[in-house]
Design a protein around this motif. Structure first.
Motif, PDB file in Angstrom:
ATOM      1  N   PRO A  25       0.807  -1.217   0.000  1.00 40.08           N
ATOM      2  CA  PRO A  25       0.000   0.000   0.000  1.00 40.08           C
ATOM      3  C   PRO A  25       0.845   1.274   0.000  1.00 40.08           C
ATOM      4  O   PRO A  25       0.431   2.294  -0.568  1.00 40.08           O
ATOM      5  N   SER A  26       2.025   1.226   0.584  1.00 41.64           N
ATOM      6  CA  SER A  26       2.917   2.395   0.539  1.00 41.64           C
ATOM      7  C   SER A  26       3.377   2.672  -0.883  1.00 41.64           C
ATOM      8  O   SER A  26       3.422   3.831  -1.315  1.00 41.64           O
ATOM      9  N   LEU A  27       3.720   1.608  -1.611  1.00 43.86           N
ATOM     10  CA  LEU A  27       4.123   1.773  -3.014  1.00 43.86           C
ATOM     11  C   LEU A  27       2.952   2.280  -3.860  1.00 43.86           C
ATOM     12  O   LEU A  27       3.130   3.163  -4.708  1.00 43.86           O
ATOM     13  N   LEU A  28       1.760   1.738  -3.623  1.00 44.29           N
ATOM     14  CA  LEU A  28       0.579   2.204  -4.352  1.00 44.29           C
ATOM     15  C   LEU A  28       0.286   3.671  -4.043  1.00 44.29           C
ATOM     16  O   LEU A  28      -0.036   4.446  -4.949  1.00 44.29           O
ATOM     17  N   ALA A  29       0.437   4.070  -2.792  1.00 47.12           N
ATOM     18  CA  ALA A  29       0.225   5.476  -2.415  1.00 47.12           C
ATOM     19  C   ALA A  29       1.242   6.379  -3.119  1.00 47.12           C
ATOM     20  O   ALA A  29       0.888   7.442  -3.639  1.00 47.12           O
ATOM     21  N   ALA A  30       2.488   5.945  -3.153  1.00 52.43           N
ATOM     22  CA  ALA A  30       3.524   6.736  -3.825  1.00 52.43           C
ATOM     23  C   ALA A  30       3.241   6.864  -5.315  1.00 52.43           C
ATOM     24  O   ALA A  30       3.375   7.944  -5.894  1.00 52.43           O
ATOM     25  N   LEU A  31       2.831   5.752  -5.931  1.00 53.41           N
ATOM     26  CA  LEU A  31       2.484   5.793  -7.349  1.00 53.41           C
ATOM     27  C   LEU A  31       1.274   6.699  -7.594  1.00 53.41           C
ATOM     28  O   LEU A  31       1.255   7.478  -8.549  1.00 53.41           O
ATOM     29  N   GLY A  32       0.282   6.582  -6.742  1.00 51.05           N
ATOM     30  CA  GLY A  32      -0.898   7.435  -6.864  1.00 51.05           C
ATOM     31  C   GLY A  32      -0.554   8.897  -6.725  1.00 51.05           C
ATOM     32  O   GLY A  32      -1.024   9.751  -7.492  1.00 51.05           O
TER      33      GLY A  32
END
Length: 139
Positions: A85-92
């Motif tokens: 979820p941290s990677l997804l948040a960064a990508l978002g």
């Protein structure tokens, strides 16, 4: 001469789980993360419909337990660490995609609530063996 320390987890690794005051702190910090994720989700304009639709999705990873405890633990742990979820948040954030960020926040809230309730990362021995201690059955 001393023996080298092994970095591999033994089958009884769950017996070395967090306990006492450390366990309380781990649960409280995860509850704090869950609350922060929910508040941030709302601050980004997230709707409760999206929240309800996504909140339990990480638990689909438990299907892996049908293939055995090791496969189940690996799948569960992949879906229940803050890394994805941290990677997804960064990508978002980088892509300016608010929905990805909101999904990441919901995912993080799910993990925080699970950990606050004692559902820790799983050892490969059984679903009940977690880094937060042995899950207890209530009859």
């Amino acid at each position: 001469m001393s023996r080298p320390v092994s970095t591999r987890l033994s089958p009884d690794a769950a017996s070395h789980a967090s306990a006492g005051g450390v366990l309380v702190l781990l649960r409280l910090e995860n509850l704090a993360l869950a609350v922060a994720a929910v508040l941030t989700f709302r601050a980004t304009g997230g709707t409760w419909g999206l929240f309800a639709a996504v909140f339990l999705l990480p638990d689909l990873s438990m299907v892996g337990y049908l293939a055995g405890p090791a496969t189940g633990a690996h799948g569960y742990n992949l879906a229940h660490t803050y890394i994805a979820p941290s990677l997804l948040a960064a990508l978002g954030w980088a892509a300016g995609n608010i929905v990805w960020l909101q999904i990441a926040l919901i995912w993080g809230a799910h993990i925080g609530v699970d950990r606050a309730l004692g559902f820790g990362l799983k050892y490969t021995t059984s679903f009940a063996a977690t880094h937060l201690g042995q899950l207890k059955r209530h009859s």
